[in-house]
Design an enzyme around this catalytic site. Structure first.
Site, PDB file in Angstrom:
ATOM      1  N   GLU A  44       0.733  -1.261   0.127  1.00 29.39           N
ATOM      2  CA  GLU A  44      -0.009  -0.018   0.000  1.00 29.39           C
ATOM      3  C   GLU A  44       0.889   1.292  -0.047  1.00 29.39           C
ATOM      4  O   GLU A  44       0.707   2.137  -0.711  1.00 29.39           O
ATOM      5  CB  GLU A  44      -1.018   0.035   1.378  1.00 29.39           C
ATOM      6  CG  GLU A  44      -2.258  -0.734   1.081  1.00 29.39           C
ATOM      7  CD  GLU A  44      -2.260  -2.320   1.286  1.00 29.39           C
ATOM      8  OE1 GLU A  44      -0.814  -2.865   1.584  1.00 29.39           O
ATOM      9  OE2 GLU A  44      -2.988  -2.897   0.881  1.00 29.39           O
ATOM     10  N   HIS A  93     -11.511  -4.964   9.530  1.00 28.59           N
ATOM     11  CA  HIS A  93     -12.212  -4.737   8.193  1.00 28.59           C
ATOM     12  C   HIS A  93     -13.393  -4.034   8.333  1.00 28.59           C
ATOM     13  O   HIS A  93     -14.186  -4.056   7.252  1.00 28.59           O
ATOM     14  CB  HIS A  93     -12.296  -6.097   7.501  1.00 28.59           C
ATOM     15  CG  HIS A  93     -11.331  -6.779   6.968  1.00 28.59           C
ATOM     16  ND1 HIS A  93     -10.130  -6.998   7.508  1.00 28.59           N
ATOM     17  CD2 HIS A  93     -11.138  -7.114   5.518  1.00 28.59           C
ATOM     18  CE1 HIS A  93      -9.198  -7.547   6.728  1.00 28.59           C
ATOM     19  NE2 HIS A  93      -9.789  -7.637   5.530  1.00 28.59           N
TER      20      HIS A  93
END
Lengths: 332, 327
Positions: free
Chosen positions: B60, B129
């Site tokens: 990322e 999440h």
């Protein structure tokens, strides 16, 4: 050809280039010494990371970096900026925080930028520039420009995840990046043996499928040669890793008490001062006389003095302009 | 007018951008061969090829940083971070590079990157999440933050973001992806910086964004049955925040409830509440009420997650309580 119509002999070229590199290294050295003085004198604030001892890398490497190539650097970037051709005045003024600084006074020592010279800073986060370099190179490759992005970083950055991610991606996508490690053996106060499980860092590049070399960073001629090869490889469209071994003679920054290394070690490395080594080499080859050296030193001091005057003459940005440069204007 | 899902609207937006501007490319995890983790880019690789639809490694920080670098150098990357939950790994690049390069350089650079992320909870994905980090990004000068909550906004905000020279972060709530609606015809006055009144009303102002919009509208419908006429404002842009639209509404209704899926403490709702206090203090008949997620990492068990997140029932209850105590 020279003025009298004779073809320039190799010696003349060697002399010219040799003296030019010496002058550049001296400019960086005297500039940095002046910065230290001005910091103690309250003209420069915040963090100041001096490049003293590492000059041969910026100067030697810059010989193969073209104006159309890109450069990403670290917070220890004054040497890179000056070697790149940013004028000493705006660099000094930036550290004073004046509007005639190369970043308008908004950045300071760690954030020297020059878009016209493709000098993308100046980054205060260790490892923070590597992803940027990957992206710059990606865009050049996608737009079919035969240019290279040179990314300077230190041994400290090798421990950051970004190092590994960036080398992997550059190799995977075959991007024209030269990853130039300036290994000065310390990540701030932590010696490399204490932060790296394997200290021959250039060997890590092979793990990513990137061609690598290691060079004596105190030898400007060796750096020049090594970088010429690195740039040529990268220009053919793939990443390259060059480890330049060096040492900073001063502390990490002006706040550092250097408790983590011995004075003996520093003195030992000073025996290999890149500027002295290069002077010796030039003299050995009859390419430098005392008079010439004096002239170069005098010229350098004139430049440094002029840079300080330029900075002193600069103005302070009006506080009313505080909110500038946060967003680019949206044009319809 | 065409009907589309929110998901397909995003894809249509990306297709249009890729077709019309050769500088645009999409980069992120599984955007290519997988078709996008949420199917937003299915088919794009086949149509546009691997140069423009780039599957990245799970890096990322570097692929976002690379997007920033590419945007500095002539291209218009759309960087997809699979979910906001993974964006924490790229926070340094977003905050210390994307948001600040222009400023640190004294205005020499622009960073026209667009970062898209799926956000929010409600799918039993548990604590790591299910985040709503919109507020963290909305906090940062230099960034623009969008939260499309309608199919129309999903269709057109991306294009506006790509035309904006600043770094823009777009949050796409996962629960909105299958939502189907008409795509409105938008003209040149389509903006990405103003809130929209989705339901006009006189009795109470409900301010919300993103995935909470449907629940808030549902709450308004329930309240209507009780004779309470709620005005629902969809913020659309979280930075900049369109407080004038909110203030104008509160000046009319004298009551405000903010529905925000983030945790209550230091939330976007807190920012909006402060803004309402500053701009409409003398118009308020009651303190601003915040309906937010409970101060707990989101649990896995469905009934527990439901209890933690703002729900229509909780929104309705909060409004009724406010009205009961502050008549």
């Amino acid at each position: 050809m020279n003025d009298s119509g004779n073809v320039t002999a190799p010696d003349d070229l060697a002399r010219k280039n040799g003296l030019a590199m010496l002058a550049q290294m001296l400019l960086i050295r005297r500039f940095e010494e002046k910065c230290a003085e001005l910091y103690s004198g309250g003209k420069i604030w915040g963090f100041l990371h001096l490049y003293i001892g590492e000059e041969a890398i910026a100067v030697g490497a810059m010989r193969s970096i073209r104006s159309e190539d890109a450069i990403v650097s670290t917070y220890r970037e004054h040497g890179h900026a000056l070697a790149r051709g940013l004028a000493a005045g705006p660099v000094m003024a930036e550290m004073f925080g004046k509007t005639n600084g190369c970043s308008g006074g908004r950045g300071g020592s760690m954030h020297l930028f020059d878009a016209s010279r493709r000098f993308y800073g100046g980054n205060a986060i260790v490892g923070g520039g590597l992803p940027l370099a990957v992206g710059l190179a990606l865009a050049d490759k996608m737009q079919q420009r035969p240019v290279v992005t040179v990314c300077f970083f230190g041994d400290g950055a090798v421990a950051e995840g970004e190092f590994h991610e960036s080398l992997n991606l550059a190799a995977l996508w075959q991007l024209p990046v030269v990853f130039l490690l300036e290994n000065n053996l310390y990540a701030m106060g932590t010696a490399i043996e204490r932060h790296q499980s394997r200290t021959d860092i250039h060997l890590k590049a092979a793990g990513y499928g990137i061609e690598a070399a290691v060079v004596d960073g105190m030898d400007v001629n060796a750096v020049e040669s090594a970088m010429a090869k690195a740039m040529s490889r990268a220009r053919s469209g793939r990443p390259y890793f060059l480890e330049a071994r060096t040492y900073r003679f001063r502390a990490h920054s002006m706040y550092d008490a250097e408790l983590y290394r011995s004075k003996d070690e520093v003195e030992k490395w000073k025996q290999r001062d890149p500027i002295h080594l290069w002077q010796q080499r030039l003299r050995q080859k009859d390419l430098l006389t005392d008079t010439e050296l004096e002239a170069i030193e005098a010229e350098v001091m004139t430049q440094v003095k002029a840079a300080v005057e330029f900075a002193e003459r600069g103005t302070w940005e009006p506080v009313e302009d505080l909110m500038k440069h946060v967003y680019a204007p949206v044009t319809t | 007018m065409t009907k589309s899902t929110y998901r397909d609207a995003i894809k249509a937006a990306m297709r249009e951008a890729l077709q019309n501007d050769p500088r645009v490319f999409l980069m992120g995890e599984d955007v290519g061969r997988y078709g996008g983790a949420f199917a937003c880019s299915r088919g794009l690789l086949e149509e546009f090829g691997p140069e423009r639809i780039r599957d990245t490694p799970l890096s990322e920080s570097t692929f976002v940083g690379a997007g920033i670098g590419a945007s500095l150098n002539g291209l218009r990357p759309i960087v997809e971070i699979m979910t906001v939950n993974f964006s924490l790994l790229a926070m340094d690049q977003i905050v210390n590079n994307a948001a600040t390069l222009r400023h640190m350089s004294g205005g020499q650079f622009t960073v026209p990157i667009v970062i898209r992320m799926t956000t929010g909870g409600g799918r039993r994905l548990a604590a790591q999440h299910s985040h709503s980090w919109e507020v963290w990004y909305a906090h940062v000068p230099g960034l623009k933050v969008l939260a499309p909550a309608t199919v129309t906004d999903a269709r057109f905000m991306l294009g506006a973001a790509l035309r904006d020279p600043n770094p823009v972060v777009i949050f796409e709530h996962a629960m909105l992806l299958p939502m189907e609606d008409e795509i409105e015809v938008v003209g040149e006055n389509f903006n990405m910086d103003r809130a929209a009144v989705r339901r006009a009303g006189d009795d109470v102002t409900l301010v919300t964004y993103g995935g909470s919009l449907p629940k808030t509208l549902a709450a308004a419908e329930q309240l209507a049955a009780d004779g309470i006429d709620a005005e629902v404002i969809d913020l659309r842009s979280l930075r900049p925040l369109d407080m004038p639209t909110v203030i104008k509404s509160v000046a009319k209704t004298h009551r405000a409830v903010v529905v925000d899926e983030g945790w209550r403490t230091c939330s976007l709702a807190a920012e909006i509440s402060a803004g309402i206090m500053e701009g409409a203090f003398y118009d308020l008949d009651a303190p601003v009420v915040r309906v937010c997620s409970a101060e707990v990492p989101l649990p896995y068990a469905g009934h527990m997650e439901d209890a933690a997140l703002p729900q229509t029932t909780r929104i309705v209850a909060a409004i009724l309580e406010m009205l009961a105590h502050h008549e």
